[in-house]
Design an enzyme around this catalytic site. Structure first.
Site, PDB file in Angstrom:
ATOM      1  N   LYS A 190       0.820  -1.222   0.000  1.00  0.00           N
ATOM      2  CA  LYS A 190       0.000   0.000   0.000  1.00  0.00           C
ATOM      3  C   LYS A 190       0.852   1.270   0.000  1.00  0.00           C
ATOM      4  O   LYS A 190       0.391   2.329  -0.420  1.00  0.00           O
ATOM      5  CB  LYS A 190      -0.982  -0.015   1.161  1.00  0.00           C
ATOM      6  CG  LYS A 190      -0.364  -0.157   2.545  1.00  0.00           C
ATOM      7  CD  LYS A 190       0.075   1.140   3.173  1.00  0.00           C
ATOM      8  CE  LYS A 190       0.997   0.891   4.349  1.00  0.00           C
ATOM      9  NZ  LYS A 190       1.440   2.132   4.999  1.00  0.00           N
ATOM     10  N   ASN A 255       4.392   8.346   2.884  1.00  0.00           N
ATOM     11  CA  ASN A 255       4.450   8.070   1.449  1.00  0.00           C
ATOM     12  C   ASN A 255       3.532   9.008   0.667  1.00  0.00           C
ATOM     13  O   ASN A 255       3.868   9.459  -0.425  1.00  0.00           O
ATOM     14  CB  ASN A 255       4.079   6.605   1.199  1.00  0.00           C
ATOM     15  CG  ASN A 255       5.113   5.664   1.791  1.00  0.00           C
ATOM     16  OD1 ASN A 255       6.188   5.479   1.261  1.00  0.00           O
ATOM     17  ND2 ASN A 255       4.802   5.089   2.960  1.00  0.00           N
TER      18      ASN A 255
END
Length: 337
Positions: A190, A255
């Site tokens: 993910k 991220n």
């Protein structure tokens, strides 16, 4: 006298899970490399670098001596970035005995081997119970007391039950799973799509686009997982869709923030420098793309994002190319399969 618990890694997540257990009444030793930071944590009961303003329990003690942290610990949580995970685990091996519970919280892959962190622990400690803690767990939200759930995955029921006991609190709970590979792979993959989501947000895409991106990311993750031998149904849980939603939606996700900076036109180097923490998705993107090529796994989002992140390809051109791909079926896996 009950044994203490060790947490290796003084970053935001290592600190926050250490503090949950300490607040639950357990004696916790937090290991980090920097003596000045360890001293500051002990003196001020705060990890000012990663979680400023978050008060730490009196039951939590920081230090830089690995033997002090690991030896005689009931459980050892390893919260070290993937690039240094093996090195620290190898150093700790001198003090680990077979009955100790070893739990990884790192969501990444080893660059040289494509090994997940549980693979490294199993290789180095074949006689220890091994577990993985993963889920939609933004450290700053846990620190703020927001209700949070995670998944503890292990082949050992005893490990799962013990980690649930020592971690569960009024605001944090851990669900059990025996699919170690699927849970860990979900948490690892993910991170890639969080970069894509942050990048899209910086470009001002609509909610329709964001929804499509998250959903197709899940399809791509599960396609890769099945090719690697994992159970796609695991991706419908907290460590799959749960973690994907939070990291693709929140500016607190490291991220996501790297992707957002790239979408603003910044270079990868400056995006990472600005972050000041490790964004595992950058390394994972490189490794997963290579695996997808070698195993011929259809991953258009990974391929497109790689061109943007590492080859400075124009984002809109990459998106246009992806939209011209022949559409596949919506749902590839079902419970019947």
């Amino acid at each position: 006298m009950s044994k203490h618990i060790a947490v290796l890694g003084g970053g935001s997540f290592g600190t926050v899970i250490a503090n949950i257990m300490a607040a639950n009444g357990h004696s916790v030793r937090l290991w980090l490399r920097d003596q000045q930071r360890a001293d500051a944590i002990n003196q001020h009961k705060e990890n000012a670098r990663y979680l400023p303003g978050y008060a730490l329990s009196e039951n939590l003690t920081a230090g830089t001596d690995l033997q002090w942290a690991v030896q005689d610990a009931e459980a050892v949580f390893v919260s070290i970035p993937s690039s240094n995970f093996r090195q620290v685990a190898e150093q700790a091996s001198a003090f680990v005995v077979p009955e100790q519970l070893l739990i990884s919280t790192t969501k990444g892959v080893e660059a040289s081997t494509f090994a997940l962190m549980s693979d490294i622990l199993t290789e180095l400690f074949p006689h220890n119970p091994i577990g993985v803690l993963s889920g939609p767990n933004l450290a700053k939200e846990i620190a703020a007391g927001h209700i949070t759930a995670s998944v503890i995955a292990s082949k050992s029921d005893a490990l799962c039950q013990r980690v649930q006991q020592i971690l569960c609190s009024k605001t944090f709970r851990a669900y059990a799973s025996d699919d170690v590979f699927g849970v860990e792979l979900g948490g690892t993959l993910k991170n890639i799509y969080a970069i894509a989501s942050g990048l899209s947000a910086a470009l001002g895409v609509g909610e329709n686009t964001r929804s499509m991106l998250i959903t197709r990311s899940l399809a791509e993750m599960s396609r890769f997982a099945v090719a690697e031998g994992a159970n796609p149904m695991t991706f419908l849980g907290l460590s799959g869709i749960g973690d994907l939603i939070v990291t693709c939606s929140s500016p607190l996700s490291r991220n996501y923030r790297v992707g957002y900076a790239l979408g603003q036109g910044k270079s990868l180097a400056s995006a990472i420098e600005e972050l000041g923490e490790v964004a595992e998705g950058v390394n994972t993107l490189k490794q997963v793309r290579q695996q997808a090529i070698e195993k011929d796994i259809y991953m258009p989002l990974v391929m497109g994002l790689y061109e943007v992140v590492f080859n400075q390809a124009p984002v809109r051109e990459v998106i246009a190319g992806m939209m011209s791909n022949q559409p596949n079926v919506d749902v590839e896996f079902s419970a019947a399969h």
